[in-house]
Motif scaffolding. Structure first.
Motif, short mmCIF file in Angstrom:
data_model
loop_
_atom_site.label_atom_id
_atom_site.label_comp_id
_atom_site.label_asym_id
_atom_site.label_seq_id
_atom_site.Cartn_x
_atom_site.Cartn_y
_atom_site.Cartn_z
N PRO A 1 -47.76 -56.74 64.32
CA PRO A 1 -47.80 -58.09 64.89
C PRO A 1 -46.97 -58.17 66.19
O PRO A 1 -45.98 -57.45 66.34
N ASP A 2 -47.40 -59.05 67.08
CA ASP A 2 -46.73 -59.19 68.38
C ASP A 2 -45.24 -59.51 68.25
O ASP A 2 -44.43 -59.01 69.02
N HIS A 3 -44.87 -60.34 67.27
CA HIS A 3 -43.46 -60.71 67.13
C HIS A 3 -42.61 -59.50 66.75
O HIS A 3 -41.44 -59.41 67.14
N LEU A 4 -43.17 -58.55 66.02
CA LEU A 4 -42.43 -57.33 65.70
C LEU A 4 -42.35 -56.40 66.91
O LEU A 4 -41.32 -55.79 67.16
N ARG A 5 -43.43 -56.31 67.66
CA ARG A 5 -43.41 -55.48 68.87
C ARG A 5 -42.40 -56.03 69.88
O ARG A 5 -41.71 -55.27 70.55
N ALA A 6 -42.28 -57.36 69.95
CA ALA A 6 -41.29 -57.96 70.85
C ALA A 6 -39.87 -57.67 70.37
O ALA A 6 -38.97 -57.42 71.18
N ARG A 7 -39.68 -57.67 69.06
CA ARG A 7 -38.35 -57.41 68.50
C ARG A 7 -37.99 -55.93 68.58
O ARG A 7 -36.83 -55.58 68.74
N TYR A 8 -38.98 -55.06 68.45
CA TYR A 8 -38.79 -53.61 68.47
C TYR A 8 -39.72 -53.00 69.52
O TYR A 8 -40.75 -52.41 69.18
N PRO A 9 -39.41 -53.14 70.80
CA PRO A 9 -40.32 -52.70 71.85
C PRO A 9 -40.48 -51.18 71.98
O PRO A 9 -41.46 -50.72 72.55
N ASP A 10 -39.53 -50.42 71.45
CA ASP A 10 -39.57 -48.96 71.59
C ASP A 10 -39.83 -48.25 70.27
O ASP A 10 -40.78 -47.50 70.14
N GLU A 11 -38.97 -48.47 69.33
CA GLU A 11 -39.04 -47.75 68.05
C GLU A 11 -38.64 -48.70 66.93
O GLU A 11 -37.83 -49.60 67.12
N MET A 12 -39.23 -48.46 65.77
CA MET A 12 -38.97 -49.29 64.60
C MET A 12 -38.85 -48.37 63.39
O MET A 12 -39.53 -47.35 63.32
N THR A 13 -38.01 -48.75 62.46
CA THR A 13 -37.87 -48.01 61.20
C THR A 13 -38.25 -48.95 60.07
O THR A 13 -37.75 -50.08 60.00
N ILE A 14 -39.13 -48.48 59.20
CA ILE A 14 -39.50 -49.24 58.02
C ILE A 14 -39.03 -48.48 56.79
O ILE A 14 -38.77 -47.27 56.86
N VAL A 15 -38.91 -49.19 55.70
CA VAL A 15 -38.48 -48.60 54.43
C VAL A 15 -39.55 -48.88 53.39
O VAL A 15 -39.95 -50.03 53.20
N LEU A 16 -40.03 -47.84 52.77
CA LEU A 16 -40.95 -47.99 51.64
C LEU A 16 -40.16 -47.70 50.38
O LEU A 16 -39.74 -46.56 50.15
N GLN A 17 -39.91 -48.75 49.61
CA GLN A 17 -39.16 -48.58 48.38
C GLN A 17 -39.76 -49.45 47.29
O GLN A 17 -40.66 -49.02 46.60
#
Length: 156
Positions: free
Chosen positions: A55-71
């Motif tokens: 989503p655009d709001h996540l791309r705006a918050r993390y413009p370069d790199e993002m880490t997600i957690v699958l738990q």
């Protein structure tokens, strides 16, 4: 052996492709069987990479790199041949993410002290775990002691 002769076989690319297959296989197992015991995955990826759908709001918050957690709190994990998709909760909103394996910069399973890093890493990673996306333990950083990085094999 000269540098020209060594570069005729792209060993770096071959090894990186094989290690990305480890990520794909781990996610495929989680898709089919869930995550057993204390296993959980930290997955970092480049948000601007071709094929990344967030989503655009996540791309705006993390413009370069993002880490997600699958738990504990992830749904609809699909591990395809070229990438994976998953639904996570961000601030109470369910959001679908699609990530090509080529966009992945790191994969870690802290439960067994396993990790992989791919390609050059941004100097200041802007990524952070989603709000509640991985359930408990989002603020626990994995120990990088057993992380395999391709940089250690590269000639300088």
């Amino acid at each position: 052996m000269s540098d020209t002769q060594e570069s005729l076989v792209p060993y770096q690319e071959i090894v990186e492709r094989a290690l990305r297959q480890v990520v794909r296989d781990a996610l495929a197992r989680a898709e089919e069987q869930g995550l057993p015991g204390n296993h959980h995955y930290f997955i970092s990826f480049l948000t601007g990479h071709d094929g990344v759908a967030i989503p655009d709001h996540l791309r705006a918050r993390y413009p370069d790199e993002m880490t997600i957690v699958l738990q504990h709190q992830f749904w609809g994990l699909e591990a395809g041949d070229d990438g994976f998709s998953v639904t996570l909760s961000f601030g109470g909103r369910s959001e679908r993410l699609a990530v090509p394996y080529d966009a992945v910069t790191a994969f870690m399973d802290p439960a067994v002290n396993f990790g992989l890093r791919f390609g050059p890493q941004p100097e200041a990673a802007a990524g952070a775990a989603p709000d509640g996306g991985g359930g408990e333990g989002n603020d626990a950083g994995p120990d990088a002691g057993s992380v395999v990085t391709l940089e250690s094999f590269r000639k300088t």
